[in-house]
Design an enzyme around this catalytic site. Sequence first.
Site, PDB file in Angstrom:
ATOM      1  N   CYS A  31       0.840  -1.191   0.000  1.00 40.77           N
ATOM      2  CA  CYS A  31       0.000   0.000   0.000  1.00 40.77           C
ATOM      3  C   CYS A  31       0.873   1.238   0.000  1.00 40.77           C
ATOM      4  CB  CYS A  31      -0.934   0.005   1.210  1.00 40.77           C
ATOM      5  SG  CYS A  31      -0.045   0.046   2.785  1.00 40.77           S
ATOM      6  N   CYS A  34       3.374   1.565   2.783  1.00 41.49           N
ATOM      7  CA  CYS A  34       4.676   0.913   2.585  1.00 41.49           C
ATOM      8  C   CYS A  34       5.623   1.845   1.840  1.00 41.49           C
ATOM      9  CB  CYS A  34       4.501  -0.387   1.804  1.00 41.49           C
ATOM     10  SG  CYS A  34       3.503  -1.644   2.633  1.00 41.49           S
ATOM     11  N   ASP A 439      -2.533  14.450 -30.358  1.00 46.84           N
ATOM     12  CA  ASP A 439      -1.423  14.475 -31.304  1.00 46.84           C
ATOM     13  C   ASP A 439      -2.040  14.329 -32.693  1.00 46.84           C
ATOM     14  OD1 ASP A 439       1.270  14.162 -32.386  1.00 46.84           O
ATOM     15  OD2 ASP A 439       0.733  12.053 -32.621  1.00 46.84           O
ATOM     16  N   ASP A 622       0.326   8.840 -29.926  1.00 44.68           N
ATOM     17  CA  ASP A 622       0.810   7.518 -30.311  1.00 44.68           C
ATOM     18  C   ASP A 622       2.314   7.421 -30.511  1.00 44.68           C
ATOM     19  OD1 ASP A 622       0.904   9.016 -32.745  1.00 44.68           O
ATOM     20  OD2 ASP A 622       0.939   7.119 -33.842  1.00 44.68           O
ATOM     21  N   ASP A 626       5.326  11.431 -27.843  1.00 44.27           N
ATOM     22  CA  ASP A 626       4.120  11.649 -27.038  1.00 44.27           C
ATOM     23  C   ASP A 626       4.188  10.955 -25.685  1.00 44.27           C
ATOM     24  OD1 ASP A 626       2.742  13.112 -29.049  1.00 44.27           O
ATOM     25  OD2 ASP A 626       2.294  11.233 -30.078  1.00 44.27           O
TER      26      ASP A 626
END
Length: 733
Positions: A31, A34, A439, A622, A626
């Site tokens: 978690c 931690c 983009d 993509d 990016d």
Amino acid sequence: MGYHDRDLKSFVTAVGDGIEHMDLAVEGVRCAGCMAKIEKGLGTVPGITRARLNFTNRRLAVEWRAGALAPADVVEKLAELGYRAHPFDPAAAAGAEAAESRRLMKCMAVAGFAAMNVMLLSVSVWSGNVTDITPETRDLFHWLSAMIAIPAVAYAGRPFFESAIRALMKRSVNMDVPITLGVLLAVGMSVVETFNSGRHAYFDAAVMLLFFLLVGRFLDMNMRRRTRAQAENLAALKGETATKVLPDGSTRVVPVSAIDPGDRVLVAAGERLSVDGVIETGATEIDNSLVTGETAYAAAGPGDRVYAGTLNMTGALTVQVTAAAKGTLLDEVNTLLEAAQTARSTRLALADKAAGYYAPLVHSAAALTFVGWMIAGSSWQEALMTAIAVLIITCPCALGLAVPAVQVVASGLLFRSGVLLNAGDAVERFAEADTVVFDKTGTLTSPEPTLVDPAATPHALLGRAGRLALSSRHPLSAALKTYATGPVPGASEAPGQGVRAEIDGVACRLGSAAFCGVSAEKAAETAESGAHSLVWYREGEADAIPIAVAQGLRPDAGDVIGKLKDRGLAVMILSGDRAAAVDAAADALGVADRHAGLKPADKIAILEELKNQGHKVLMVGDGLNDAPALAAAHVSISPVTAVHLSQAAADAVFLGDKLGPVVTAIDISRRARRAMDQNLWFAAFYNVCAVPIAVLGFVTPLVAALAMSSSSVVVTLNALRVRLIARRLEGAS
């Protein structure tokens, strides 16, 4: 073998200014508490200047002053904190995570099987206690329940028991400690009641509690497994070797790690660069699309800079190296990517606070309940039973499932709509987006090139050019292949330049301007006349003909932009492509806010500016350039045709040639977010009402387990209501 007996020095790198760096894979991180514990614990070690744990992939980056400590000291400190660590190995880390996921699945299956069978026996006891069940029959059912529940709890509870033991051995408390106490006390008291022929046993409460907790933990693990470490994805783009030019003029292929700044390397036509550098000799065209998003090839010659990850298209080059294994543009992109991911820590900070308060509050409430009932004159058994009920009823199952349950339902709906989630909390962030940034290249446009104006070129000529294109590996040639009737026998390709062959006795060429005999002046003049790329075709001694090729807009791009605006979202285009190409696409789509010629850092700067203005940005991209922006945005999505790094950086990936899934993701997520809020309010209301009732002794551990389970069922059923949106969306489409 002790830590000091292991050779960890080979995993340490110098980062400058007398600082050393090491990456470690850390086991046992459950978690956000931690994460805070590790970072704070290492921060107390003299000499350590930075310790940062990536909660998603459990990767710890540690830096210290050279000579201040040994690498093994870091590992030993982590062991003192209760965590095992190993030098980071992506393959080993992925394997360990897959093994843990399989383990949770087995535990969940055992707990579920046991819960169903124990509940069948318990129902008989419940009904019999109010009718005419004999003590002997009740004892038999209790013993049968014990035979099923005890082995099941011992097996299925291991993830919680082991975590709690590790925490207690290090004199700390985590969220698994009260869970372990509640389960073990419920089982222990049930055994005592069974030996004493008691009317009630609580085996069903223990196994049901474990089952619901394991469901939540497995869902969390499954979501995390779908996010991949970014370093693994960069390996596909990085060249492993380079052709080094030796002082005597000879060449030798060596690992990139053996290349130093100032060395000279030879890059053949059609080869991807593995270093950053400056061209010494040679002239070529460079495909920068992976780095800048620029679709047109850039002419490059002596004195021009070139970067790792780009593709040398037409001519051999000699490059003087400025950066090789470290410090290349690819490494810069990866650094930006990791920095952007680390910065997104608001929810982790909230989880950290919740983890810090939950365990002590629950333990205190249970302890005070036990003491209070003892003072009131109750027997220790009755006081302990009431305390166990408090431990069980306060288990945050409803709270823990409030969000994951909706995420699972929403994930299923999104999957049906062609959207695959990479991040567990992506649904929440999709719902919050108020600005969508696209983009251009490969995102608003189709990844496959098409002819700009097929009618401008005679169909017969396109057919002959298409036949040559069938023998070409050049990406732009794909636009012509659909016009071909069949390949040309004997066609030969000059890598990065073009294809030549004889068609009906006429020598034909398809490729670059220079390959087809076009002067540089004419090629430049023709290229400036449009926002597209050119493929040249020549027959015999006739003048070469330019064929305009471009990546056309996706078929529903205009419709999607309109729908986004209708939903109150602002739309923007950020692209590394040329201004002419970006303006053409933006004008066609009606997007006024557009920026061209951007580098990765430029995109992040614009996203940060939007963030500072209070906007929550959905990034759609993509390309390699990016990836940092996808990670820096509030939420992000990438097409399945994107490079691996961008897919890994994005919170979701969509399938198909259309952009429609972007709108669907927003619609489903907004509905899902409302369901999450409803679940969270219900879970909070449940705890506010249930805890006082349990403290006052009005519920047994069994009733507490049923109440806890019922609260989980309520939030799950509410999550299933999100499926109604699927019918509405299907009806609208």
